[in-house]
Scaffold this motif. Structure first.
Motif, PDB file in Angstrom:
ATOM      1  N   MET A   1       3.022  -6.190 -10.192  1.00  0.00           N
ATOM      2  CA  MET A   1       3.204  -4.845 -10.742  1.00  0.00           C
ATOM      3  C   MET A   1       3.904  -3.919  -9.753  1.00  0.00           C
ATOM      4  SD  MET A   1       0.465  -2.273 -12.492  1.00  0.00           S
ATOM      5  CE  MET A   1       0.451  -3.227 -13.993  1.00  0.00           C
ATOM      6  N   LEU A   2       3.457  -3.973  -8.487  1.00  0.00           N
ATOM      7  CA  LEU A   2       4.061  -3.138  -7.449  1.00  0.00           C
ATOM      8  C   LEU A   2       4.455  -4.040  -6.291  1.00  0.00           C
ATOM      9  CD1 LEU A   2       4.558  -0.074  -6.804  1.00  0.00           C
ATOM     10  CD2 LEU A   2       2.403  -0.135  -5.534  1.00  0.00           C
ATOM     11  N   ASN A   3       5.709  -3.948  -5.881  1.00  0.00           N
ATOM     12  CA  ASN A   3       6.219  -4.812  -4.821  1.00  0.00           C
ATOM     13  C   ASN A   3       6.834  -3.951  -3.722  1.00  0.00           C
ATOM     14  OD1 ASN A   3       6.867  -7.490  -3.754  1.00  0.00           O
ATOM     15  ND2 ASN A   3       8.996  -6.887  -4.105  1.00  0.00           N
ATOM     16  N   ILE A   4       6.298  -4.072  -2.511  1.00  0.00           N
ATOM     17  CA  ILE A   4       6.777  -3.309  -1.367  1.00  0.00           C
ATOM     18  C   ILE A   4       7.460  -4.301  -0.430  1.00  0.00           C
ATOM     19  CG2 ILE A   4       6.114  -1.887   0.613  1.00  0.00           C
ATOM     20  CD1 ILE A   4       3.835  -2.138  -2.412  1.00  0.00           C
ATOM     21  N   SER A   5       8.725  -4.081  -0.144  1.00  0.00           N
ATOM     22  CA  SER A   5       9.507  -5.053   0.615  1.00  0.00           C
ATOM     23  C   SER A   5      10.212  -4.387   1.800  1.00  0.00           C
ATOM     24  CB  SER A   5      10.536  -5.715  -0.302  1.00  0.00           C
ATOM     25  OG  SER A   5      11.314  -6.658   0.393  1.00  0.00           O
ATOM     26  N   HIS A   6       9.813  -4.771   3.024  1.00  0.00           N
ATOM     27  CA  HIS A   6      10.458  -4.327   4.268  1.00  0.00           C
ATOM     28  C   HIS A   6      10.575  -2.796   4.333  1.00  0.00           C
ATOM     29  CE1 HIS A   6      11.283  -8.516   5.051  1.00  0.00           C
ATOM     30  NE2 HIS A   6      11.884  -8.618   3.885  1.00  0.00           N
ATOM     31  N   LEU A   7       9.519  -2.119   3.936  1.00  0.00           N
ATOM     32  CA  LEU A   7       9.533  -0.660   3.870  1.00  0.00           C
ATOM     33  C   LEU A   7       9.434  -0.057   5.264  1.00  0.00           C
ATOM     34  CD1 LEU A   7       9.411   1.634   1.658  1.00  0.00           C
ATOM     35  CD2 LEU A   7       6.967   1.701   2.124  1.00  0.00           C
ATOM     36  N   THR A   8      10.305   0.889   5.557  1.00  0.00           N
ATOM     37  CA  THR A   8      10.248   1.633   6.809  1.00  0.00           C
ATOM     38  C   THR A   8      10.368   3.124   6.501  1.00  0.00           C
ATOM     39  OG1 THR A   8      12.649   1.579   7.186  1.00  0.00           O
ATOM     40  CG2 THR A   8      11.347  -0.232   8.095  1.00  0.00           C
ATOM     41  N   HIS A   9       9.803   3.925   7.395  1.00  0.00           N
ATOM     42  CA  HIS A   9       9.980   5.373   7.261  1.00  0.00           C
ATOM     43  C   HIS A   9      10.010   5.998   8.643  1.00  0.00           C
ATOM     44  CE1 HIS A   9      10.123   9.033   4.871  1.00  0.00           C
ATOM     45  NE2 HIS A   9       9.449   9.591   5.862  1.00  0.00           N
ATOM     46  N   THR A  10      11.040   6.793   8.870  1.00  0.00           N
ATOM     47  CA  THR A  10      11.230   7.473  10.150  1.00  0.00           C
ATOM     48  C   THR A  10      11.284   8.973   9.921  1.00  0.00           C
ATOM     49  OG1 THR A  10      12.496   5.596  11.012  1.00  0.00           O
ATOM     50  CG2 THR A  10      12.736   7.697  12.173  1.00  0.00           C
TER      51      THR A  10
ATOM     52  N   LYS B   1       6.880   0.457   9.780  1.00  0.00           N
ATOM     53  CA  LYS B   1       7.802  -0.555  10.278  1.00  0.00           C
ATOM     54  C   LYS B   1       7.672  -1.840   9.473  1.00  0.00           C
ATOM     55  CE  LYS B   1       8.766  -3.253  14.484  1.00  0.00           C
ATOM     56  NZ  LYS B   1       8.294  -3.539  15.866  1.00  0.00           N
ATOM     57  N   ASP B   2       8.646  -2.102   8.617  1.00  0.00           N
ATOM     58  CA  ASP B   2       8.769  -3.398   7.927  1.00  0.00           C
ATOM     59  C   ASP B   2       7.500  -3.769   7.155  1.00  0.00           C
ATOM     60  OD1 ASP B   2      10.257  -5.607   7.174  1.00  0.00           O
ATOM     61  OD2 ASP B   2       9.495  -6.849   8.804  1.00  0.00           O
ATOM     62  N   ILE B   3       7.042  -2.850   6.287  1.00  0.00           N
ATOM     63  CA  ILE B   3       5.836  -3.083   5.486  1.00  0.00           C
ATOM     64  C   ILE B   3       6.180  -3.912   4.254  1.00  0.00           C
ATOM     65  CG2 ILE B   3       3.988  -1.990   4.156  1.00  0.00           C
ATOM     66  CD1 ILE B   3       3.722  -1.295   7.044  1.00  0.00           C
ATOM     67  N   THR B   4       5.481  -5.028   4.077  1.00  0.00           N
ATOM     68  CA  THR B   4       5.711  -5.894   2.930  1.00  0.00           C
ATOM     69  C   THR B   4       4.373  -6.380   2.366  1.00  0.00           C
ATOM     70  OG1 THR B   4       7.862  -6.682   3.747  1.00  0.00           O
ATOM     71  CG2 THR B   4       6.748  -8.048   2.104  1.00  0.00           C
ATOM     72  N   PHE B   5       4.124  -6.104   1.088  1.00  0.00           N
ATOM     73  CA  PHE B   5       2.991  -6.691   0.361  1.00  0.00           C
ATOM     74  C   PHE B   5       3.191  -6.404  -1.123  1.00  0.00           C
ATOM     75  CE2 PHE B   5       1.594  -2.368   1.227  1.00  0.00           C
ATOM     76  CZ  PHE B   5       0.922  -1.986   0.078  1.00  0.00           C
ATOM     77  N   GLU B   6       2.283  -6.906  -1.953  1.00  0.00           N
ATOM     78  CA  GLU B   6       2.410  -6.686  -3.391  1.00  0.00           C
ATOM     79  C   GLU B   6       1.045  -6.359  -3.990  1.00  0.00           C
ATOM     80  OE1 GLU B   6       3.864 -10.301  -5.083  1.00  0.00           O
ATOM     81  OE2 GLU B   6       1.956 -11.352  -4.844  1.00  0.00           O
ATOM     82  N   VAL B   7       1.084  -5.727  -5.155  1.00  0.00           N
ATOM     83  CA  VAL B   7      -0.119  -5.448  -5.923  1.00  0.00           C
ATOM     84  C   VAL B   7       0.059  -6.102  -7.283  1.00  0.00           C
ATOM     85  CG1 VAL B   7      -1.629  -3.675  -6.905  1.00  0.00           C
ATOM     86  CG2 VAL B   7      -0.436  -3.238  -4.741  1.00  0.00           C
ATOM     87  N   ARG B   8      -0.830  -7.034  -7.612  1.00  0.00           N
ATOM     88  CA  ARG B   8      -0.722  -7.755  -8.877  1.00  0.00           C
ATOM     89  C   ARG B   8      -1.469  -7.032  -9.981  1.00  0.00           C
ATOM     90  NH1 ARG B   8      -1.234 -12.079  -4.949  1.00  0.00           N
ATOM     91  NH2 ARG B   8      -3.500 -12.097  -5.173  1.00  0.00           N
ATOM     92  N   SER B   9      -1.057  -7.261 -11.199  1.00  0.00           N
ATOM     93  CA  SER B   9      -1.658  -6.598 -12.356  1.00  0.00           C
ATOM     94  C   SER B   9      -3.150  -6.886 -12.435  1.00  0.00           C
ATOM     95  CB  SER B   9      -0.970  -7.072 -13.633  1.00  0.00           C
ATOM     96  OG  SER B   9      -1.542  -6.464 -14.767  1.00  0.00           O
ATOM     97  N   GLY B  10      -3.954  -5.843 -12.637  1.00  0.00           N
ATOM     98  CA  GLY B  10      -5.378  -5.989 -12.848  1.00  0.00           C
ATOM     99  C   GLY B  10      -6.226  -6.062 -11.595  1.00  0.00           C
ATOM    100  N   GLU B  11      -5.630  -5.997 -10.409  1.00  0.00           N
ATOM    101  CA  GLU B  11      -6.434  -6.095  -9.194  1.00  0.00           C
ATOM    102  C   GLU B  11      -6.577  -4.737  -8.512  1.00  0.00           C
ATOM    103  OE1 GLU B  11      -4.877  -8.690  -6.187  1.00  0.00           O
ATOM    104  OE2 GLU B  11      -2.947  -7.691  -6.090  1.00  0.00           O
ATOM    105  N   LEU B  12      -7.577  -4.654  -7.651  1.00  0.00           N
ATOM    106  CA  LEU B  12      -7.753  -3.481  -6.806  1.00  0.00           C
ATOM    107  C   LEU B  12      -7.444  -3.894  -5.377  1.00  0.00           C
ATOM    108  CD1 LEU B  12     -10.615  -0.862  -6.953  1.00  0.00           C
ATOM    109  CD2 LEU B  12      -9.545  -1.527  -4.793  1.00  0.00           C
ATOM    110  N   VAL B  13      -6.408  -3.299  -4.828  1.00  0.00           N
ATOM    111  CA  VAL B  13      -6.006  -3.563  -3.448  1.00  0.00           C
ATOM    112  C   VAL B  13      -6.319  -2.330  -2.624  1.00  0.00           C
ATOM    113  CG1 VAL B  13      -4.052  -3.986  -1.899  1.00  0.00           C
ATOM    114  CG2 VAL B  13      -4.191  -5.185  -4.091  1.00  0.00           C
ATOM    115  N   SER B  14      -7.043  -2.511  -1.543  1.00  0.00           N
ATOM    116  CA  SER B  14      -7.300  -1.384  -0.643  1.00  0.00           C
ATOM    117  C   SER B  14      -6.427  -1.528   0.597  1.00  0.00           C
ATOM    118  CB  SER B  14      -8.776  -1.298  -0.258  1.00  0.00           C
ATOM    119  OG  SER B  14      -9.186  -2.433   0.462  1.00  0.00           O
TER     120      SER B  14
END
Length: 259
Positions: free
Chosen positions: A1-10, A22-35
């Protein structure tokens, strides 16, 4: 559902530039709770705001349902930490919950039904005509959650929503989040600085490092879906994972532990 790929913010430019993410990568799948949990000041709110489309990242990509996020997308709702600033003090509880539904083109009966169902889901039936100033902090945050539920988001982002609430009320609201997730089959991304809270609520925990912030690891939570503040926190798996997360945050790999 939500895909974060190599995210950076300066923040800032040139010699005054500060790399927050710095280079944040993970995903959130449908129906789950990610903390998401990490040390204070590690940029959890910055990360959440970039994922919500409230601020553009300086690098990388965030996708919601396969589409890049540019601005706040339809189907996403957010509950903020400061419930006092997120509610309209001049509107009743019912009017606060109804407010985001105005642009959806719903019928009057559908709007009323959503408002009443959402208030019932957070235990506020009978408080429709109260004003925020007439409610406790925990009840005000329930109003904010009800408002998000009435919108029927595909994903709910929660930014340390219980940080300003006393411990007893906090536990009640944690259980409310789990009830809401089951009742509405909702996908939730929950940001917190509280290690116990991150493990108690989640299907998976994303552990962040100190700034410049990276993902240290993602941990699957081996706990049953039905959870209880006492028995779950006595569960050996809860204790083990809680210790693992605490060690990662306090003593990341390569950092020496003082004798």
């Amino acid at each position: 559902m939500l895909n974060i790929s190599h995210l950076t913010h300066t923040y800032g430019t040139g010699a005054k530039a500060h790399l927050a993410l710095k280079d944040i990568t993970f995903e959130v799948r449908s129906g789950e709770l990610v903390s998401i949990v990490g040390p204070s000041g590690c940029g959890k709110t910055t990360l959440l705001r970039t994922m919500a489309g409230l601020m553009p990242p300086t690098g990388g990509r965030v996708e919601f349902l396969g589409e890049p996020i540019v601005g706040v997308p339809e189907g996403l709702a957010m509950v903020f930490q400061d419930y006092r600033g997120s509610l309209f003090p001049w509107l009743s509880v019912e009017a606060n919950v109804r407010f985001p539904l105005k642009h959806l083109g719903l019928s009057s009966s559908e709007t009323a039904s959503r408002v009443l169902e959402s208030l019932a889901a957070v235990g506020l039936t009978g408080f429709e005509n109260r004003y925020p100033s007439q409610l406790s902090g925990g009840m005000q945050q329930r109003v904010a959650i009800a408002r998000a539920l009435a919108y029927r988001p595909k994903i709910l982002l929660m930014d340390e929503p219980f940080a300003s609430i006393d411990a007893q009320t906090r536990e009640d609201l944690e259980d409310l989040v789990l009830q809401v997730k089951r009742r509405f089959d909702m996908t939730i991304l929950f940001v917190t600085h509280d290690i116990d809270e991150s493990v108690y609520l989640a299907d998976r925990v994303v552990v962040l490092s100190k700034p410049p912030t990276e993902v240290l690891t993602t941990i699957d939570i081996p706990l049953p879906a039905e959870r209880d503040q006492i028995t779950t926190k006595e569960n050996p798996d809860f204790i083990r994972v809680r210790g693992e997360v605490a060690r990662l945050i306090r003593h990341p790999a390569g950092e020496e532990v003082a004798a």
